[in-house]
Write an enzyme that holds these catalytic residues in place. Structure first.
Site, PDB file in Angstrom:
ATOM      1  NE  ARG A 122      -2.045 -11.542 -22.558  1.00 50.13           N
ATOM      2  CZ  ARG A 122      -2.550 -12.496 -23.343  1.00 50.13           C
ATOM      3  NH1 ARG A 122      -3.164 -12.170 -24.467  1.00 50.13           N
ATOM      4  NH2 ARG A 122      -2.433 -13.757 -23.009  1.00 50.13           N
ATOM      5  CE  LYS A 144       0.747   3.620  -6.161  1.00 47.64           C
ATOM      6  NZ  LYS A 144       0.890   3.838  -4.707  1.00 47.64           N
ATOM      7  CD  GLU A 186      -4.936  11.115  -0.420  1.00 46.70           C
ATOM      8  OE1 GLU A 186      -3.760  11.507  -0.553  1.00 46.70           O
ATOM      9  OE2 GLU A 186      -5.231   9.932  -0.192  1.00 46.70           O
ATOM     10  CE  LYS A 230      -0.890  10.295  -7.676  1.00 47.00           C
ATOM     11  NZ  LYS A 230      -2.214   9.822  -7.289  1.00 47.00           N
ATOM     12  CD  GLU A 240       4.513   3.248  -4.416  1.00 49.10           C
ATOM     13  OE1 GLU A 240       4.573   2.313  -3.610  1.00 49.10           O
ATOM     14  OE2 GLU A 240       3.466   3.870  -4.659  1.00 49.10           O
ATOM     15  NE  ARG A 244       2.517   6.767  -8.229  1.00 49.33           N
ATOM     16  CZ  ARG A 244       1.709   6.510  -9.243  1.00 49.33           C
ATOM     17  NH1 ARG A 244       2.209   6.282 -10.443  1.00 49.33           N
ATOM     18  NH2 ARG A 244       0.400   6.484  -9.082  1.00 49.33           N
ATOM     19  CG  ASN A 248       2.317   5.184  -0.698  1.00 48.99           C
ATOM     20  OD1 ASN A 248       1.165   5.052  -1.090  1.00 48.99           O
ATOM     21  ND2 ASN A 248       3.363   4.710  -1.370  1.00 48.99           N
ATOM     22  CG  HIS A 251      -1.791   6.744   1.861  1.00 49.30           C
ATOM     23  ND1 HIS A 251      -1.557   8.087   2.027  1.00 49.30           N
ATOM     24  CD2 HIS A 251      -2.757   6.644   0.914  1.00 49.30           C
ATOM     25  CE1 HIS A 251      -2.336   8.774   1.197  1.00 49.30           C
ATOM     26  NE2 HIS A 251      -3.075   7.919   0.516  1.00 49.30           N
ATOM     27  CG  HIS A 255      -3.650   1.833   2.983  1.00 52.51           C
ATOM     28  ND1 HIS A 255      -2.757   1.614   1.945  1.00 52.51           N
ATOM     29  CD2 HIS A 255      -4.510   2.785   2.531  1.00 52.51           C
ATOM     30  CE1 HIS A 255      -3.064   2.414   0.935  1.00 52.51           C
ATOM     31  NE2 HIS A 255      -4.106   3.130   1.270  1.00 52.51           N
ATOM     32  CG  HIS A 268      -8.451   6.586   1.249  1.00 46.21           C
ATOM     33  ND1 HIS A 268      -7.513   5.631   1.595  1.00 46.21           N
ATOM     34  CD2 HIS A 268      -7.786   7.508   0.512  1.00 46.21           C
ATOM     35  CE1 HIS A 268      -6.335   5.968   1.088  1.00 46.21           C
ATOM     36  NE2 HIS A 268      -6.473   7.091   0.427  1.00 46.21           N
TER      37      HIS A 268
END
Length: 363
Positions: A122, A144, A186, A230, A240, A244, A248, A251, A255, A268
């Site tokens: 956990r 993330k 990025e 960042k 997010e 935040r 993206n 993206h 993606h 990417h």
């Protein structure tokens, strides 16, 4: 010279340390965090060949008991099967809640190691030691973590903040040119969404598509300004809930392109570059952005050696369908991050499919 950037969060704040030669200090840096003695270093064969021994020597010298495991390189291995292998190693070596997983590699290794650490017992400690430009400025920061599903990128994951991010710019010397260019996507993103001064600095710089010719002070600015951007965003919105989402930018369509090409044809950063071009044109079509600004963006993307057009043979209707599987879909509407000026973007859920289709047809 060491730059320290703080990611300030309510539950667990941490430092991003940027310093040449800092890989040799990994063990001492982790000892200062009062972590348990058991450490699992996760890497891929290429990175481990270059830097694995140095990282392990630093850790053992600081009193840590270290085991290592290499996962195959490549986005297509970012799966639950790979995570299962890390669980098996963790069980075999009796990793405890005070133990730490160290991600030594690029974004794929960082995401998978972070997810394994988030879900083993956990949640155990993770330290990010990024070795690619893309991971240094983006994926290693912010917590993330996750893996891909066959029908979409990063659909399985968790937020799990690292205890520290240690960036050694010297490891970029072994980075392939294509991977350096991928990281530049990025960096350009931060210029568009947050830091107009960084964007202007990149416009004025030469040889952004050739790492060996980029001046050290430009690399320093790329790392410190991107990491600070960042950190600023994540500190304001850890999970997010709002702001935040601007990270993206590029993206959403990016993606979809990655997924539809099987994570093999474009990497990417290249997909994000294509996505930024599309998002810029969508913003122009909706009257949010000036054509002159999108042309500046696209020129900088090309200058960095990144693509500005869709891969040949990709089906536009499949892209539009894939957008509905994006993590950011809300009430059936695809969320887009669209620029209004260089350094400023807005979040919108109201982009007509026909506008998306027309823009993609022009690419």
């Amino acid at each position: 010279m060491t730059s320290i950037i703080n990611v300030n969060l309510p539950q667990q704040s941490y430092e991003i340390a940027i310093a040449p030669g800092s890989l040799e200090q990994l063990g001492q840096q982790m000892a200062n965090l009062n972590l348990g003695k058991k450490v699992l270093v996760v890497s891929n064969p290429t990175i481990f060949k270059h830097y694995g021994e140095r990282a392990i020597n630093s850790l053992t010298s600081a009193g840590f008991k270290v085991v290592s495991y290499c996962l195959p390189a490549g986005e297509r291995y970012k799966t639950l099967n790979s995570i299962q292998k890390l669980y098996d190693i963790a069980l075999e070596n009796r990793l405890e809640r005070s133990s730490t997983m160290v991600a030594l590699g690029g974004g794929v290794i960082g995401d998978m190691t972070g997810f394994a650490a988030a879900t083993w017992l956990r949640g155990i400690n993770v330290v990010q030691v990024p070795t690619t430009l893309l991971a240094m400025v983006d994926s290693a920061i912010g917590g993330k973590t996750g893996v891909n599903h066959p029908h979409g990128k990063n659909l399985i994951g968790a937020f799990h903040q690292p205890r520290k991010v240690l960036i050694d710019p010297e490891v970029l010397k072994t980075l392939p040119m294509r991977e350096f260019r991928a990281g530049m996507a990025e960096v350009i993103k931060y210029g568009i969404i947050w830091d107009a001064e960084l964007f202007a600095q990149l416009e004025a710089s030469k040889n952004l598509n050739q790492l060996r010719y980029v001046k050290p002070e430009v690399i320093d600015a790329i790392l410190t300004r991107s990491c600070q951007a960042k950190a600023n965003v994540v500190s304001k919105d850890e999970k997010e809930g709002g702001l935040r989402a601007i990270l993206n930018y590029g993206h959403t369509i990016g993606h979809a392109v990655e997924s539809l090409t099987g994570y093999r044809l474009v990497n990417h950063g290249e997909a994000v570059a294509i996505g930024m071009v599309a998002a810029g044109q969508i913003a122009v079509a909706l009257g949010l952005w000036q054509q002159e600004d999108t042309e500046r963006q696209n020129a900088l993307i090309q200058k960095a050696g990144l693509p500005t057009r869709l891969p040949e043979g990709i089906d536009i209707e499949e892209i539009i369908a894939a957008l509905q599987l994006d993590k950011k879909v809300k009430a059936g509407k695809v969320r887009f991050i669209l620029p209004t000026q260089i350094g400023v973007v807005k979040i919108t859920d109201d982009v007509p499919s026909e506008t998306i289709r027309q823009v993609l047809q022009g690419m």
